[in-house]
Design a protein around this motif. Structure first.
Motif, mmCIF file in Angstrom:
data_model
loop_
_atom_site.group_PDB
_atom_site.id
_atom_site.type_symbol
_atom_site.label_atom_id
_atom_site.label_comp_id
_atom_site.label_asym_id
_atom_site.label_seq_id
_atom_site.Cartn_x
_atom_site.Cartn_y
_atom_site.Cartn_z
ATOM 1 N N VAL A 87 53.715 7.494 -4.432
ATOM 2 C CA VAL A 87 53.482 8.119 -5.742
ATOM 3 C C VAL A 87 52.208 8.952 -5.663
ATOM 4 C CG1 VAL A 87 53.345 7.733 -8.220
ATOM 5 C CG2 VAL A 87 54.454 6.021 -6.771
ATOM 6 N N PHE A 88 52.367 10.189 -5.262
ATOM 7 C CA PHE A 88 51.203 11.069 -5.175
ATOM 8 C C PHE A 88 51.653 12.520 -5.257
ATOM 9 C CE2 PHE A 88 52.719 10.706 -0.817
ATOM 10 C CZ PHE A 88 52.652 12.007 -0.345
ATOM 11 N N ALA A 89 50.705 13.374 -5.658
ATOM 12 C CA ALA A 89 50.929 14.826 -5.635
ATOM 13 C C ALA A 89 49.872 15.450 -4.721
ATOM 14 C CB ALA A 89 50.832 15.380 -7.045
ATOM 15 N N GLY A 90 50.036 16.725 -4.447
ATOM 16 C CA GLY A 90 49.035 17.448 -3.656
ATOM 17 C C GLY A 90 49.382 17.496 -2.176
ATOM 18 N N ASP A 91 48.551 18.208 -1.446
ATOM 19 C CA ASP A 91 48.816 18.445 -0.026
ATOM 20 C C ASP A 91 47.526 18.272 0.779
ATOM 21 O OD1 ASP A 91 50.805 19.887 2.038
ATOM 22 O OD2 ASP A 91 48.782 20.655 2.344
ATOM 23 N N ARG A 92 47.634 17.494 1.863
ATOM 24 C CA ARG A 92 46.452 17.261 2.709
ATOM 25 C C ARG A 92 46.734 17.618 4.172
ATOM 26 N NH1 ARG A 92 45.203 11.324 0.951
ATOM 27 N NH2 ARG A 92 43.751 11.336 2.699
ATOM 28 N N SER A 93 47.602 18.612 4.349
ATOM 29 C CA SER A 93 47.941 18.978 5.721
ATOM 30 C C SER A 93 46.730 19.532 6.476
ATOM 31 C CB SER A 93 49.099 19.969 5.743
ATOM 32 O OG SER A 93 48.851 21.044 4.876
ATOM 33 N N ALA A 94 45.802 20.171 5.746
ATOM 34 C CA ALA A 94 44.611 20.720 6.412
ATOM 35 C C ALA A 94 43.755 19.583 6.976
ATOM 36 C CB ALA A 94 43.805 21.576 5.436
ATOM 37 N N GLU A 95 43.763 18.451 6.267
ATOM 38 C CA GLU A 95 43.001 17.285 6.753
ATOM 39 C C GLU A 95 43.609 16.778 8.075
ATOM 40 O OE1 GLU A 95 42.503 14.167 3.696
ATOM 41 O OE2 GLU A 95 42.607 12.703 5.326
ATOM 42 N N PHE A 96 44.938 16.790 8.131
ATOM 43 C CA PHE A 96 45.621 16.385 9.381
ATOM 44 C C PHE A 96 45.224 17.335 10.523
ATOM 45 C CE2 PHE A 96 49.223 17.142 12.253
ATOM 46 C CZ PHE A 96 49.357 15.878 12.812
ATOM 47 N N ALA A 97 45.254 18.618 10.225
ATOM 48 C CA ALA A 97 44.909 19.605 11.266
ATOM 49 C C ALA A 97 43.473 19.389 11.742
ATOM 50 C CB ALA A 97 45.095 21.023 10.719
ATOM 51 N N ALA A 98 42.565 19.096 10.814
ATOM 52 C CA ALA A 98 41.164 18.866 11.185
ATOM 53 C C ALA A 98 41.052 17.637 12.083
ATOM 54 C CB ALA A 98 40.311 18.693 9.928
ATOM 55 N N ARG A 99 41.853 16.625 11.775
ATOM 56 C CA ARG A 99 41.822 15.403 12.616
ATOM 57 C C ARG A 99 42.330 15.687 14.018
ATOM 58 N NH1 ARG A 99 43.655 12.519 8.328
ATOM 59 N NH2 ARG A 99 45.729 12.468 9.198
ATOM 60 N N MET A 100 43.382 16.503 14.080
ATOM 61 C CA MET A 100 43.906 16.835 15.401
ATOM 62 C C MET A 100 42.867 17.622 16.196
ATOM 63 S SD MET A 100 46.762 15.309 15.622
ATOM 64 C CE MET A 100 46.129 14.032 14.523
ATOM 65 N N ALA A 101 41.966 18.283 15.480
ATOM 66 C CA ALA A 101 40.881 19.030 16.139
ATOM 67 C C ALA A 101 39.673 18.143 16.400
ATOM 68 C CB ALA A 101 40.486 20.220 15.278
ATOM 69 N N GLY A 102 39.781 16.840 16.060
ATOM 70 C CA GLY A 102 38.719 15.919 16.454
ATOM 71 C C GLY A 102 38.001 15.196 15.338
ATOM 72 N N GLU A 103 38.286 15.553 14.058
ATOM 73 C CA GLU A 103 37.595 14.857 12.971
ATOM 74 C C GLU A 103 38.093 13.428 12.797
ATOM 75 O OE1 GLU A 103 37.115 16.735 8.849
ATOM 76 O OE2 GLU A 103 36.142 18.107 10.254
ATOM 77 N N ARG A 104 37.225 12.526 12.345
ATOM 78 C CA ARG A 104 37.618 11.119 12.180
ATOM 79 C C ARG A 104 38.102 10.861 10.757
ATOM 80 N NH1 ARG A 104 34.247 7.064 12.015
ATOM 81 N NH2 ARG A 104 35.885 5.548 12.282
ATOM 82 N N TYR A 105 39.020 9.907 10.613
ATOM 83 C CA TYR A 105 39.487 9.496 9.287
ATOM 84 C C TYR A 105 38.579 8.387 8.759
ATOM 85 C CZ TYR A 105 42.326 7.482 5.602
ATOM 86 O OH TYR A 105 42.759 7.010 4.382
ATOM 87 N N ASP A 106 38.137 8.527 7.493
ATOM 88 C CA ASP A 106 37.329 7.433 6.914
ATOM 89 C C ASP A 106 37.756 7.092 5.494
ATOM 90 O OD1 ASP A 106 36.357 9.436 5.307
ATOM 91 O OD2 ASP A 106 34.244 9.002 5.695
ATOM 92 N N GLY A 107 38.872 7.618 5.050
ATOM 93 C CA GLY A 107 39.366 7.314 3.704
ATOM 94 C C GLY A 107 38.855 8.280 2.647
#
Ligand code: NIG
Ligand code: FE
Length: 389
Positions: free
Chosen positions: A75-95
């Motif tokens: 149950v959510f709206a919006g798009d966070r695909s850019a966050e995924f791309a940033a992670r693939m480029a090395g950024e860490r996930y922290d919530g």
């Protein structure tokens, strides 16, 4: 068999997940089954199958229990695909990105959210999932959490109150006031719409909850009559697994970082607390995969689920999860199928699903393949769908 019964025949391989044989998959060949009133009424050798009102011939395909996806945030709206791309480029996930989905979800209308949710459930069903648990957690106000649970209740009975997903931005300055809200007014409003309570227990994240805060959330939820689930040990070693076992939670999910004591606690729980592994998250966050072998070899109860959510894994695919478990976590194909069906049922404390046995619900999946090995052998190919009987 009485009127309305259906004989499923032509089954190339029947994966019963009855706990016997290789990995507990209970594989049978030359078998048939009969469905009556939505339940499995008979399973046995095809040669001795009773006659039925109707016949469905699956023409040599593999039949298995429908997948039980015991962990999803739909149950959510919006798009966070850019966050995924940033992670693939090395950024860490922290919530931290959860706040982005909270903003978009609060801004969405009921009909928009309902349509998004229905689309995601349909996507799951198209890949063989017959039961899904759905969490709130992108509202984080009393009205927005109640709304998420009401919508979730329209598509599943496995609804989970996750007011303790993160501390929302507007309450960042006063964490304890937010924990009071989650355990007080918000819980009272949400409990009638939920079966479970969950908490993101992760001291390693500034956004999530400490062991002490998580304990308060779980005890309050239990006192309100809810079953317990925990997001634990995702980003680092921490108290989540121990807390889940101590409080008798049905499941602790992620388990990416486990100590020997954590594995022991899960084993000592004797199946009360299932370790639910979510390898789509490790895939989508570039984290190390959980040690599934240590859990299985020690005798812990293990489930696999998608964790479908906009941040750490926007995949609704249980076949993808099974393939990852086999390729990346050393589970055998049989163990992975059992964990994705009977294991998920165990994590939801359900014995009417996740197996093909007399008396169980006739929630079945069928593969465009002769056996279950193909689920991981032919990863990425849309082989699985729900068998409509
Ligand atoms: O299970 N870790 C906490 N919650 C989700 C991710 C939510 C998000 O990033 O939107 C999870 O991974
Ligand atoms: Fe999750």
């Amino acid at each position: 068999m009485s009127a309305g019964s259906t004989l499923v025949t032509g089954i190339g391989e029947l994966v019963t997940c009855d706990g016997t044989g290789d990995g507990g998959a209970g594989v049978r060949r030359d078998h048939a089954l009969v469905v009556e009133d939505g339940r499995v009424a008979w399973v046995g050798p095809a040669a001795s199958a009773p006659s039925a009102d109707a016949v469905v011939d699956v023409e040599g395909r593999c039949v298995l229990p429908g997948f039980v996806d015991s962990h999803a945030h739909l149950v959510f709206a919006g798009d966070r695909s850019a966050e995924f791309a940033a992670r693939m480029a090395g950024e860490r996930y922290d919530g931290g990105g959860i706040g982005v989905s909270v903003g978009a979800t609060r801004a969405a209308g009921d009909d928009e959210l309902r349509a998004l949710l229905a689309g995601r459930v349909a996507e799951m069903r198209a890949q063989g999932t017959t039961t899904v648990e759905v969490k709130s957690g992108y509202g984080l106000t009393v009205v927005d959490e109640v709304r998420a649970l009401r919508l979730a209740g329209e598509v599943t009975q496995e609804t989970t109150y996750l007011g303790a997903h993160v501390v929302p931005e507007e309450m960042r300055a006063d964490r304890s006031a937010y924990v009071d809200l989650v355990t007080g007014e918000m819980l009272a409003a949400c409990a009638p719409h939920a079966r479970w309570v969950d908490v993101f227990c992760e001291p390693a994240s500034p956004h999530a909850f400490t062991g002490e805060e998580s304990h308060a959330v779980l005890v309050a939820g239990r006192d309100a009559g809810l079953g317990l689930r925990v997001h634990g040990n995702q980003l680092g070693h921490g108290p989540g697994v121990q807390l889940a076992c101590e409080l008798g939670a049905a499941s602790v999910d992620h388990c990416t970082y486990l100590s020997t004591a954590d594995v022991d606690a899960l084993v000592d729980s004797a199946g009360t607390t299932t370790a639910t592994l979510l390898p789509g998250v490790e895939f989508s966050t570039r984290s190390p995969y959980p040690d599934a072998r240590a859990l299985l070899d020690a005798g812990a109860s293990v489930a696999l689920a998608s964790d479908c959510n906009p941040g750490t894994c926007f995949s609704s695919s249980m076949p993808f999860v099974v393939a990852l478990a086999v390729r990346e976590m050393g589970m055998t194909p049989s163990e992975a199928v059992v964990a994705a069906t009977r294991g998920g049922a165990r994590a939801l404390r359900r014995d009417d699903i996740g197996r093909v046995e007399v008396g169980a619900r006739a929630d079945l999946a069928v593969l465009d393949a002769p056996n279950h090995l193909h689920l991981s052998y032919r990863a990425g190919v849309p082989l699985a769908r729900v068998l409509e009987v």
